[in-house]
Design a protein around this motif. Structure first.
Motif, short mmCIF file in Angstrom:
data_model
loop_
_atom_site.label_atom_id
_atom_site.label_comp_id
_atom_site.label_asym_id
_atom_site.label_seq_id
_atom_site.Cartn_x
_atom_site.Cartn_y
_atom_site.Cartn_z
N UNK A 198 72.14 -15.86 -40.74
CA UNK A 198 72.53 -14.62 -40.07
C UNK A 198 73.38 -13.77 -41.01
N UNK A 199 73.24 -12.45 -40.88
CA UNK A 199 73.96 -11.52 -41.74
C UNK A 199 74.60 -10.42 -40.91
N UNK A 200 75.65 -9.84 -41.45
CA UNK A 200 76.29 -8.70 -40.80
C UNK A 200 75.36 -7.49 -40.89
N UNK A 201 75.20 -6.72 -39.82
CA UNK A 201 74.31 -5.54 -39.87
C UNK A 201 74.71 -4.52 -40.93
N UNK A 202 76.01 -4.52 -41.30
CA UNK A 202 76.49 -3.60 -42.33
C UNK A 202 76.51 -4.23 -43.72
N UNK A 203 75.88 -5.40 -43.86
CA UNK A 203 75.73 -6.09 -45.15
C UNK A 203 77.07 -6.52 -45.75
N UNK A 204 78.03 -6.85 -44.89
CA UNK A 204 79.35 -7.27 -45.39
C UNK A 204 79.34 -8.73 -45.84
N UNK A 205 78.88 -9.64 -44.98
CA UNK A 205 78.93 -11.07 -45.27
C UNK A 205 77.69 -11.74 -44.70
N UNK A 206 77.44 -12.96 -45.18
CA UNK A 206 76.49 -13.86 -44.56
C UNK A 206 77.27 -14.89 -43.75
N UNK A 207 76.75 -15.23 -42.60
CA UNK A 207 77.44 -16.21 -41.75
C UNK A 207 77.08 -17.62 -42.22
N UNK A 208 77.69 -18.01 -43.32
CA UNK A 208 77.50 -19.33 -43.90
C UNK A 208 78.83 -19.80 -44.46
N UNK A 239 71.84 -10.01 -34.97
CA UNK A 239 71.55 -8.63 -35.33
C UNK A 239 70.69 -8.53 -36.59
N UNK A 240 70.96 -9.39 -37.58
CA UNK A 240 70.21 -9.34 -38.83
C UNK A 240 70.08 -10.75 -39.39
N UNK A 241 68.92 -11.04 -39.98
CA UNK A 241 68.64 -12.39 -40.46
C UNK A 241 68.12 -12.32 -41.89
#
Length: 479
Positions: A198-208, A239-241
């Motif tokens: 999973x990723x932030x929709x604003x491309x800030x971080x990856x949820x890892x 929201x984003x993958x």
């Protein structure tokens, strides 16, 4: 049995003796005394002929050199190494119809800790597509059909309809799956896994890593999950993958094939070295790696890679604003006629749209960078099927392949404005045009030889003569 005679001259006594030994081996395992499969270079075991005619074909046309396991003439396929103990778990009545699907199963088992799944998959690789079928197994049929689906962009529904129709056409008691779902379940056990990060929709971080349990972005505070009107739904939608396909296990699988493992050392064993540029191994970058890190260069099986990235629009003309970014890895150890075949260009990452990541692409590249750093500094133990040994596999990323805008994102280099040239840098000759309000770039005569007549011409250019030298590209330390 000794099979070295297969590559000998057909007129030699050694080849003739080998043919007689093969014929004796093939006929003593016959159930039908009249016909046997013809393994000559022309027939390739596709037809059955009388014994004397097969002997004549072998003497006149030669043996098919790819037929190294005589499974059509009674030789049983024996797994090597740690797989031997599994012979006792298999049924002796299995027909080893094809070596290739069994090799795929063995490669998958190296990364699979579930013996039950392995035994089931091995059974699919050995079981005929229907009773009496001698050409396709369940696994080989599914793999070939799925390759056609990918090659010709068949929809999921059309593929399910095809499987259902083929099942009706085949004889009774066939084992072909009736739907795409069942086919995927079979192929899934081969270990072709992927990760959905999973990723932030604003491309800030990856949820890892440290952010794996976060519900909101630690940088911008945007929610990780989509809002749903139906609150009864237990499964939340991100929201984003980012789709990530780990490359390490796939590199290891390449060495599990004898033919590919041999080709991965082509640059050292078979490449012509005559100071002509025919392959990336002839480039200064390749030689510099060998000189600077001789321990890495001495192992010819260590991989030399290139990373390619660019945006594409998967929806074609349906929309012009959607940008999806695939990240590809190219393996340069292979011969030049194999490097850029579809089979060897490895999709490692798929960054979903609708907006391109731009300068935040480094956020998405983090999982791949971690794996490549591990391959460079630590390495992974890998089995080489061609040499029948285990070695420490390492890899280096030589360069990236991209257009100029993507180069700016990947390398953090200026590709716009007054200093847009990555070679000239601050010495770029730029001029803003008053009417069009665009920037033009001149000064190309600097790259000509000093005695070139164009350097002294004024009217044909901007009214000045050029006496400056060409700028030198910045070194790695300068960058």
């Amino acid at each position: 049995m000794d099979k070295s005679w297969m590559s000998k001259n057909r007129m030699s006594d050694e080849y003739k003796a080998g043919v007689e030994a093969f014929m004796q081996f093939a006929t003593q395992n016959l159930t039908n005394e009249e016909l046997i499969s013809c393994p000559c270079s022309a027939c390739g075991n596709l037809t059955s002929k009388k014994v004397e005619l097969v002997r004549l074909h072998l003497l006149s046309r030669g043996m098919d050199l790819t037929y190294t396991k005589w499974i059509w003439h009674g030789e049983r396929f024996a797994p090597s190494g740690s797989m031997n103990y599994l012979d006792q778990m298999r049924n002796d009545d299995h027909n080893f119809l094809s070596e290739e699907p069994i090799d795929m199963v063995h490669a998958a088992y190296e990364e699979n800790d579930n013996p039950g799944e392995f035994i089931k998959l091995l059974d699919d690789a050995e079981k005929g597509l229907y009773p009496g079928c001698v050409k396709y197994t369940k696994l080989s049929a599914i793999v070939k059909l799925y390759n056609l689906k990918a090659k010709h962009n068949w929809s999921d529904k059309s593929f399910t309809d095809l499987l259902s129709l083929l099942g009706d056409m085949l004889p009774a008691y066939n084992v072909l799956p009736s739907s795409l779902y069942e086919a995927k379940k079979t192929l899934g056990t081969l270990g072709m896994e992927y990760e959905k990060i999973h990723a932030c929709p604003n491309d800030c971080v990856l949820y890892r890593k440290e952010y794996v349990d976060y519900s909101n972005c630690p940088t911008c505070g945007v929610a990780r999950w989509k809002e749903s009107k139906n609150t009864s739904l237990k499964k939340r939608v991100p929201e984003k993958v980012l789709w990530y396909f780990p490359p390490i296990s796939r590199f290891q699988r390449m060495f599990r094939s004898k033919h590919i493992a041999k080709d991965l050392a082509w640059h050292a064993d078979e490449r012509v070295q005559d100071n002509y540029l025919r392959h990336p191994a002839d480039s200064p970058s390749w030689r510099k790696v060998d000189l600077k890190w001789p321990e890495f260069g001495n192992e010819k099986r260590n991989l030399r890679l290139a990373l390619s990235a660019d945006g594409i629009n998967p929806h074609k003309l349906m929309t012009s604003s959607y940008s999806c970014w695939p990240i590809l890895l190219v393996t340069y150890n292979l011969p030049p006629w194999m490097c850029f075949k579809r089979k060897f260009i490895m999709l490692t990452m798929l960054i979903a749209g609708p907006k391109q990541p731009e300068n935040d692409i480094d956020v998405y590249l983090a999982p791949l960078v971690d794996d490549l750093a591990h391959l460079w500094s630590v390495g992974v133990r890998t089995y080489d099927a061609y040499r029948d040994e285990t070695f420490l596999l390492k890899a280096v990323l030589l360069w990236t392949i991209n257009d100029l805008p993507a180069y700016g994102n990947l390398a953090g280099c200026k590709v716009k404005g007054y200093h847009a040239c990555p070679i000239c840098g601050e010495d770029t000759y730029e001029k803003r045009l008053k009417c069009s309000r665009k920037i033009s770039f001149t000064g190309h005569r600097r790259f000509l030889r000093e005695s070139h007549p164009y350097r002294r011409q004024k009217k044909a250019f901007d009214g000045t003569q050029e006496f400056n030298k060409a700028p030198k590209p910045a070194s790695g330390a300068d960058i």
